[in-house]
Design a protein around this motif. Structure first.
Motif, PDB file in Angstrom:
ATOM      1  N   GLY A  39      49.497  37.562  46.164  1.00  0.00           N
ATOM      2  CA  GLY A  39      48.887  36.830  45.067  1.00  0.00           C
ATOM      3  C   GLY A  39      47.510  37.334  44.680  1.00  0.00           C
ATOM      4  O   GLY A  39      46.886  38.136  45.377  1.00  0.00           O
ATOM      5  N   THR A  40      47.050  36.850  43.543  1.00  0.00           N
ATOM      6  CA  THR A  40      45.743  37.228  43.005  1.00  0.00           C
ATOM      7  C   THR A  40      44.970  35.978  42.619  1.00  0.00           C
ATOM      8  O   THR A  40      45.521  34.880  42.545  1.00  0.00           O
ATOM      9  N   GLU A  41      43.705  36.144  42.388  1.00  0.00           N
ATOM     10  CA  GLU A  41      42.885  35.067  41.835  1.00  0.00           C
ATOM     11  C   GLU A  41      41.832  35.693  40.941  1.00  0.00           C
ATOM     12  O   GLU A  41      41.590  36.910  40.997  1.00  0.00           O
ATOM     13  N   LEU A  42      41.222  34.896  40.104  1.00  0.00           N
ATOM     14  CA  LEU A  42      40.207  35.397  39.194  1.00  0.00           C
ATOM     15  C   LEU A  42      39.009  35.909  39.977  1.00  0.00           C
ATOM     16  O   LEU A  42      38.506  35.231  40.883  1.00  0.00           O
ATOM     17  N   GLY A  43      38.574  37.120  39.663  1.00  0.00           N
ATOM     18  CA  GLY A  43      37.422  37.686  40.344  1.00  0.00           C
ATOM     19  C   GLY A  43      36.149  36.911  40.048  1.00  0.00           C
ATOM     20  O   GLY A  43      35.956  36.408  38.941  1.00  0.00           O
ATOM     21  N   ASP A  44      35.279  36.811  41.047  1.00  0.00           N
ATOM     22  CA  ASP A  44      34.023  36.066  40.929  1.00  0.00           C
ATOM     23  C   ASP A  44      32.864  37.046  41.067  1.00  0.00           C
ATOM     24  O   ASP A  44      32.434  37.368  42.180  1.00  0.00           O
ATOM     25  N   ARG A  74      26.492  40.376  37.875  1.00  0.00           N
ATOM     26  CA  ARG A  74      26.555  38.938  37.568  1.00  0.00           C
ATOM     27  C   ARG A  74      26.836  38.682  36.087  1.00  0.00           C
ATOM     28  O   ARG A  74      27.405  37.649  35.739  1.00  0.00           O
ATOM     29  N   ARG A  75      26.444  39.611  35.246  1.00  0.00           N
ATOM     30  CA  ARG A  75      26.622  39.403  33.805  1.00  0.00           C
ATOM     31  C   ARG A  75      28.023  39.771  33.309  1.00  0.00           C
ATOM     32  O   ARG A  75      28.347  39.537  32.142  1.00  0.00           O
ATOM     33  N   LEU A  76      28.872  40.316  34.176  1.00  0.00           N
ATOM     34  CA  LEU A  76      30.201  40.723  33.738  1.00  0.00           C
ATOM     35  C   LEU A  76      31.075  39.507  33.453  1.00  0.00           C
ATOM     36  O   LEU A  76      31.193  38.600  34.277  1.00  0.00           O
ATOM     37  N   ASP A  77      31.702  39.504  32.296  1.00  0.00           N
ATOM     38  CA  ASP A  77      32.625  38.431  31.946  1.00  0.00           C
ATOM     39  C   ASP A  77      34.027  38.681  32.490  1.00  0.00           C
ATOM     40  O   ASP A  77      34.784  37.745  32.742  1.00  0.00           O
ATOM     41  N   ARG A  78      34.381  39.956  32.656  1.00  0.00           N
ATOM     42  CA  ARG A  78      35.741  40.309  33.088  1.00  0.00           C
ATOM     43  C   ARG A  78      35.648  41.314  34.241  1.00  0.00           C
ATOM     44  O   ARG A  78      35.858  42.505  34.074  1.00  0.00           O
ATOM     45  N   PRO A  79      35.322  40.809  35.445  1.00  0.00           N
ATOM     46  CA  PRO A  79      35.124  41.716  36.576  1.00  0.00           C
ATOM     47  C   PRO A  79      36.413  42.183  37.241  1.00  0.00           C
ATOM     48  O   PRO A  79      36.369  42.971  38.186  1.00  0.00           O
ATOM     49  N   GLY A  80      37.560  41.713  36.751  1.00  0.00           N
ATOM     50  CA  GLY A  80      38.831  42.057  37.387  1.00  0.00           C
ATOM     51  C   GLY A  80      39.289  40.948  38.315  1.00  0.00           C
ATOM     52  O   GLY A  80      38.572  39.976  38.560  1.00  0.00           O
ATOM     53  N   VAL A  81      40.489  41.095  38.830  1.00  0.00           N
ATOM     54  CA  VAL A  81      41.033  40.064  39.707  1.00  0.00           C
ATOM     55  C   VAL A  81      40.676  40.372  41.158  1.00  0.00           C
ATOM     56  O   VAL A  81      40.211  41.463  41.489  1.00  0.00           O
ATOM     57  N   ALA A  82      40.897  39.377  42.009  1.00  0.00           N
ATOM     58  CA  ALA A  82      40.666  39.525  43.440  1.00  0.00           C
ATOM     59  C   ALA A  82      42.004  39.482  44.164  1.00  0.00           C
ATOM     60  O   ALA A  82      42.873  38.685  43.827  1.00  0.00           O
ATOM     61  N   ILE A  83      42.172  40.360  45.144  1.00  0.00           N
ATOM     62  CA  ILE A  83      43.408  40.441  45.916  1.00  0.00           C
ATOM     63  C   ILE A  83      43.050  40.573  47.402  1.00  0.00           C
ATOM     64  O   ILE A  83      41.891  40.788  47.759  1.00  0.00           O
ATOM     65  N   GLU A 178      45.633  49.017  36.018  1.00  0.00           N
ATOM     66  CA  GLU A 178      44.656  48.466  35.067  1.00  0.00           C
ATOM     67  C   GLU A 178      44.666  46.946  35.074  1.00  0.00           C
ATOM     68  O   GLU A 178      43.653  46.313  34.724  1.00  0.00           O
ATOM     69  N   GLU A 179      45.763  46.322  35.489  1.00  0.00           N
ATOM     70  CA  GLU A 179      45.841  44.861  35.537  1.00  0.00           C
ATOM     71  C   GLU A 179      44.919  44.269  36.597  1.00  0.00           C
ATOM     72  O   GLU A 179      44.576  43.090  36.531  1.00  0.00           O
ATOM     73  N   LEU A 180      44.513  45.064  37.560  1.00  0.00           N
ATOM     74  CA  LEU A 180      43.629  44.588  38.624  1.00  0.00           C
ATOM     75  C   LEU A 180      42.166  44.935  38.376  1.00  0.00           C
ATOM     76  O   LEU A 180      41.285  44.435  39.085  1.00  0.00           O
ATOM     77  N   MET A 181      41.901  45.775  37.400  1.00  0.00           N
ATOM     78  CA  MET A 181      40.577  46.343  37.188  1.00  0.00           C
ATOM     79  C   MET A 181      39.717  45.490  36.250  1.00  0.00           C
ATOM     80  O   MET A 181      40.232  44.643  35.519  1.00  0.00           O
ATOM     81  N   PRO A 182      38.405  45.715  36.271  1.00  0.00           N
ATOM     82  CA  PRO A 182      37.536  45.075  35.279  1.00  0.00           C
ATOM     83  C   PRO A 182      37.994  45.389  33.864  1.00  0.00           C
ATOM     84  O   PRO A 182      38.672  46.397  33.624  1.00  0.00           O
ATOM     85  N   GLY A 183      37.591  44.534  32.928  1.00  0.00           N
ATOM     86  CA  GLY A 183      38.103  44.634  31.569  1.00  0.00           C
ATOM     87  C   GLY A 183      37.565  45.778  30.750  1.00  0.00           C
ATOM     88  O   GLY A 183      38.119  46.093  29.692  1.00  0.00           O
ATOM     89  N   THR A 184      36.498  46.421  31.182  1.00  0.00           N
ATOM     90  CA  THR A 184      35.912  47.531  30.436  1.00  0.00           C
ATOM     91  C   THR A 184      35.575  48.671  31.389  1.00  0.00           C
ATOM     92  O   THR A 184      35.433  48.471  32.607  1.00  0.00           O
ATOM     93  N   VAL A 190      30.231  49.363  37.098  1.00  0.00           N
ATOM     94  CA  VAL A 190      29.284  48.443  37.731  1.00  0.00           C
ATOM     95  C   VAL A 190      29.863  47.885  39.029  1.00  0.00           C
ATOM     96  O   VAL A 190      29.197  47.867  40.075  1.00  0.00           O
ATOM     97  N   VAL A 191      31.110  47.407  38.977  1.00  0.00           N
ATOM     98  CA  VAL A 191      31.719  46.835  40.176  1.00  0.00           C
ATOM     99  C   VAL A 191      31.846  47.885  41.268  1.00  0.00           C
ATOM    100  O   VAL A 191      31.517  47.635  42.437  1.00  0.00           O
ATOM    101  N   LEU A 192      32.297  49.077  40.908  1.00  0.00           N
ATOM    102  CA  LEU A 192      32.471  50.125  41.907  1.00  0.00           C
ATOM    103  C   LEU A 192      31.134  50.521  42.522  1.00  0.00           C
ATOM    104  O   LEU A 192      31.019  50.677  43.753  1.00  0.00           O
ATOM    105  N   ALA A 193      30.103  50.677  41.700  1.00  0.00           N
ATOM    106  CA  ALA A 193      28.784  51.040  42.235  1.00  0.00           C
ATOM    107  C   ALA A 193      28.254  49.957  43.165  1.00  0.00           C
ATOM    108  O   ALA A 193      27.693  50.246  44.228  1.00  0.00           O
ATOM    109  N   ALA A 194      28.428  48.689  42.783  1.00  0.00           N
ATOM    110  CA  ALA A 194      27.952  47.592  43.623  1.00  0.00           C
ATOM    111  C   ALA A 194      28.667  47.580  44.970  1.00  0.00           C
ATOM    112  O   ALA A 194      28.047  47.350  46.017  1.00  0.00           O
TER     113      ALA A 194
END
Length: 234
Positions: A39-44, A74-83, A178-184, A190-194
């Motif tokens: 399963g997945t959940e919305l990324g935080d 923190r400013r990302l609106d679409r950071p991707g899903v969490a698995i 791409e379904e698991l990745m951030p939206g842009t 940003v997510v990968l660097a963090a």
């Protein structure tokens, strides 16, 4: 470092680029299977940024050194899903056989509590772990050949850059990932660097506690990732 061709990478002891690409493809398929099965959940993004801050402090650093990056996260609106992820993903956790790559040991980072290891995270956590592993492999080879410091460092940088690019090409080019990745594309960067910063900070804390002579490897990575100086001098 410049990404050089296979003939130059071969001079570093062998061209691993094609295998790095296949490893990236296998990693993406692993993540897709974990997402489907568990399963997945919305990324935080806020929680992920908090994790980076916590790890920087655990490594003895001021969280302010990562403020620009965690602020962007923190400013990302679409950071991707969490698995559910592997959690301690590096070259020592995979094995190449005649029929392809296999993954070993799903216990996660041993220094973290079990509940934390079971948390769903961005699939890019494992990607960041493997990218850090390419850096460690390069650094370990250079430490073993100190007499080739100048030429070896340039060649090692080319080897590392080629394998990073190949791994990411294989991973991101896998259908469905791409379904698991951030939206842009910016969000992905940003997510990968963090997560690379979080992993390098974890490594820094580990090396300080257990292997002080290796502290320079994650310290220099953090300096490069965060655009700061002096961490390797502490």
């Amino acid at each position: 470092s410049q990404v050089l061709g296979p003939e130059v990478a071969a001079a570093a002891g062998g061209d691993f680029g094609p295998e790095a690409r296949r490893l990236g493809e296998m990693t993406a398929k692993l993540h897709l299977a974990l997402a489907e099965g568990l399963g997945t959940e919305l990324g935080d993004a806020g929680s992920w940024a908090d994790d980076v801050d916590t790890q920087l402090v655990a490594a003895g650093l001021d969280r302010a050194v990562g403020a620009a990056l965690t602020g962007a996260l923190r400013r990302l609106d679409r950071p991707g899903v969490a698995i559910r992820v592997h959690g301690d993903y590096h070259l020592g956790q995979v094995m190449r056989t005649d029929i392809g790559w296999f993954v070993l040991d799903f216990e996660g980072e041993p220094a973290r509590p079990l509940a934390e290891r079971r948390r769903r995270r961005s699939a890019l956590k494992d990607v960041a772990g493997m990218l850090r592993s390419f850096d460690y492999a390069t650094a370990a080879a250079l430490r073993a050949r100190p007499d080739e410091a100048g030429y070896g460092a340039a060649l090692g940088g080319a080897w590392r850059a080629r394998n990073r690019a190949s791994f990411l090409a294989g991973y991101l080019g896998t259908s469905g990932i791409e379904e698991l990745m951030p939206g842009t594309a910016e969000g992905l960067d940003v997510v990968l660097a963090a997560l690379e910063v979080e992993k390098a900070a974890y490594e820094l804390a580990y090396e300080r506690a257990y292997r002080p002579s290796w502290v320079e490897i994650p310290a220099r990575a953090l300096e490069a990732l965060l655009g700061v100086e002096g961490i390797s001098d502490e």
